[in-house]
Write a protein that holds these residues in place. Structure first.
Motif, PDB file in Angstrom:
ATOM      1  N   ALA A   1       0.844  -1.193   0.000  1.00 22.34           N
ATOM      2  CA  ALA A   1       0.000   0.000   0.000  1.00 22.34           C
ATOM      3  C   ALA A   1       0.881   1.246   0.000  1.00 22.34           C
ATOM      4  N   GLY A   2       0.471   2.253  -0.734  1.00 20.58           N
ATOM      5  CA  GLY A   2       1.183   3.523  -0.739  1.00 20.58           C
ATOM      6  C   GLY A   2       2.292   3.635  -1.763  1.00 20.58           C
ATOM      7  N   THR A   3       2.554   2.589  -2.549  1.00 26.19           N
ATOM      8  CA  THR A   3       3.620   2.674  -3.551  1.00 26.19           C
ATOM      9  C   THR A   3       3.166   3.408  -4.808  1.00 26.19           C
ATOM     10  N   GLY A   4       1.868   3.614  -4.956  1.00 24.61           N
ATOM     11  CA  GLY A   4       1.385   4.375  -6.103  1.00 24.61           C
ATOM     12  C   GLY A   4       0.723   3.547  -7.183  1.00 24.61           C
ATOM     13  N   LYS A   5       0.245   2.361  -6.836  1.00 19.64           N
ATOM     14  CA  LYS A   5      -0.379   1.494  -7.837  1.00 19.64           C
ATOM     15  C   LYS A   5      -1.535   2.199  -8.549  1.00 19.64           C
ATOM     16  N   THR A   6      -2.359   2.916  -7.787  1.00 20.21           N
ATOM     17  CA  THR A   6      -3.528   3.597  -8.348  1.00 20.21           C
ATOM     18  C   THR A   6      -3.131   4.816  -9.178  1.00 20.21           C
ATOM     19  N   THR A   7      -1.997   5.387  -8.911  1.00 21.38           N
ATOM     20  CA  THR A   7      -1.500   6.525  -9.699  1.00 21.38           C
ATOM     21  C   THR A   7      -0.760   6.047 -10.939  1.00 21.38           C
ATOM     22  N   ILE A   8       0.141   5.101 -10.759  1.00 17.67           N
ATOM     23  CA  ILE A   8       0.985   4.630 -11.865  1.00 17.67           C
ATOM     24  C   ILE A   8       0.192   3.744 -12.825  1.00 17.67           C
ATOM     25  N   GLY A   9      -0.713   2.945 -12.312  1.00 16.70           N
ATOM     26  CA  GLY A   9      -1.483   2.037 -13.157  1.00 16.70           C
ATOM     27  C   GLY A   9      -2.143   2.718 -14.350  1.00 16.70           C
ATOM     28  N   PRO A  10      -2.957   3.763 -14.139  1.00 16.48           N
ATOM     29  CA  PRO A  10      -3.591   4.430 -15.281  1.00 16.48           C
ATOM     30  C   PRO A  10      -2.584   5.108 -16.216  1.00 16.48           C
ATOM     31  N   LEU A  11      -1.511   5.657 -15.654  1.00 15.26           N
ATOM     32  CA  LEU A  11      -0.493   6.291 -16.493  1.00 15.26           C
ATOM     33  C   LEU A  11       0.201   5.244 -17.369  1.00 15.26           C
ATOM     34  N   LEU A  12       0.500   4.098 -16.776  1.00  7.43           N
ATOM     35  CA  LEU A  12       1.133   3.023 -17.525  1.00  7.43           C
ATOM     36  C   LEU A  12       0.180   2.499 -18.605  1.00  7.43           C
ATOM     37  N   ALA A  13      -1.085   2.337 -18.263  1.00  5.25           N
ATOM     38  CA  ALA A  13      -2.068   1.867 -19.242  1.00  5.25           C
ATOM     39  C   ALA A  13      -2.149   2.825 -20.427  1.00  5.25           C
ATOM     40  N   ALA A  14      -2.131   4.117 -20.158  1.00  2.00           N
ATOM     41  CA  ALA A  14      -2.179   5.109 -21.244  1.00  2.00           C
ATOM     42  C   ALA A  14      -0.948   4.988 -22.135  1.00  2.00           C
TER      43      ALA A  14
END
Length: 175
Positions: A16-29
């Motif tokens: 938790a807190g590593t940024g999965k929810t932030t990085i995930g959409p950026l990586l998908a894009a």
């Protein structure tokens, strides 16, 4: 920035807190594929438990992992990015059993940095009190697992570019 197409499903994992929810959409894009938020696959009972500061058991996690695995399976050959803590090898094995071609991006970082980021986020059910249990549970990717580790220091754009570069470095011509 040029989009990098992939038919693989990438699981963005980490404590938790590593940024999965932030990085995930950026990586998908960047990969030109859809993103699914792993937290959305949790049953309400899991969210209530974590909100109360109680760590989930493996029995709590199996239905959640199965739901993520079904999503990944349905995206086979089409590509996608989904977030999931996937802290234990057995959790990743469960995901791979449902979706054999998944590739993992393990977001890693200094505990103090991660705790600081967790303490500043708003509207998330995971309290910082559970960070110790997350680190205690974490089993990093092993050499025989398809995936890469990416340091989470820096801004989200830098982290995403490190993830793209690391994925391109895997011996997979389609990334």
């Amino acid at each position: 920035m040029q989009q990098v197409r992939t038919p693989h499903v990438v699981v963005v994992m980490g404590v938790a807190g590593t940024g999965k929810t932030t990085i995930g959409p950026l990586l998908a894009a960047r990969l030109g594929v859809p993103y699914a938020e792993g937290d959305d696959f949790h049953p309400q009972a899991n969210i209530a438990k974590m909100s109360a500061g109680t760590p989930l058991t493996d029995d709590d996690r199996w239905p959640w992992l199965d739901a993520i695995g079904r999503w990944a399976h349905d995206r086979h050959g089409l590509g996608g990015v989904v977030s999931s803590s996937a802290l234990k090898r057995s959790y990743r094995d469960r995901l791979r059993a449902e979706a054999p071609g998944v590739v993992f991006v393990h977001l890693t970082g200094d505990r103090a940095l991660i705790e600081d980021r967790m303490s500043h986020r708003q509207g998330h059910f995971m309290p910082t009190a559970l960070l110790d249990s997350q680190f205690a549970t974490l089993q990093p990717l092993e050499a025989d697992e398809a995936g890469v580790s990416v340091d989470v220091s820096g801004d989200p754009g830098e982290i995403t570019e490190r993830a793209v570069a690391a994925l391109q470095g895997l011996a997979q011509p389609s990334l």
